[in-house]
Enzyme design. Structure first.
Site, PDB file in Angstrom:
ATOM      1  N   LEU A  74       0.852  -1.182   0.000  1.00  0.00           N
ATOM      2  CA  LEU A  74       0.000   0.000   0.000  1.00  0.00           C
ATOM      3  C   LEU A  74       0.892   1.238   0.000  1.00  0.00           C
ATOM      4  CD1 LEU A  74      -2.743  -0.960   2.609  1.00  0.00           C
ATOM      5  CD2 LEU A  74      -2.798  -1.235   0.145  1.00  0.00           C
ATOM      6  N   ASP A  75       0.665   2.122  -0.959  1.00  0.00           N
ATOM      7  CA  ASP A  75       1.448   3.362  -1.015  1.00  0.00           C
ATOM      8  C   ASP A  75       0.741   4.454  -0.217  1.00  0.00           C
ATOM      9  OD1 ASP A  75      -0.611   4.397  -2.604  1.00  0.00           O
ATOM     10  OD2 ASP A  75       0.466   4.019  -4.474  1.00  0.00           O
ATOM     11  N   SER A  76       1.270   5.664  -0.244  1.00  0.00           N
ATOM     12  CA  SER A  76       0.715   6.738   0.579  1.00  0.00           C
ATOM     13  C   SER A  76      -0.721   7.087   0.189  1.00  0.00           C
ATOM     14  CB  SER A  76       1.608   7.972   0.533  1.00  0.00           C
ATOM     15  OG  SER A  76       1.768   8.413  -0.796  1.00  0.00           O
TER      16      SER A  76
END
Length: 79
Positions: free
Chosen positions: A34-36
């Site tokens: 999961l990215d920002s």
């Protein structure tokens, strides 16, 4: 596992396509790919699902699912 953990797990699996077998209390958001932007969306989904507000500052401090579940339980999340 707690009811809050089960709800958080459901959000990750249903809305982010994370494999259920990858979800554990020790898993970091990085481990789950999961990215920002995903984290912002996850915080919003968790808020909606559990009825608690997560501030941007709080969200930035979350590294693992254990951190997230602890914060949500402290805020009185309704599982």
């Amino acid at each position: 596992m707690s009811a809050v953990y089960e709800k958080v797990k459901g959000v990750l699996v249903d809305k982010f396509g994370v494999e259920e077998s990858e979800v554990s209390m020790e898993a970091s958001f990085e481990d789950l790919d999961l990215d920002s932007l995903d984290l912002v969306e996850f915080a919003l989904a968790a808020e909606e699902e559990l009825g608690v507000r997560i501030s941007d500052e709080e969200a930035e401090q979350l590294e693992t699912l254990a951190d997230t579940v602890k914060l949500l339980e402290e805020k009185g999340a309704q599982a």
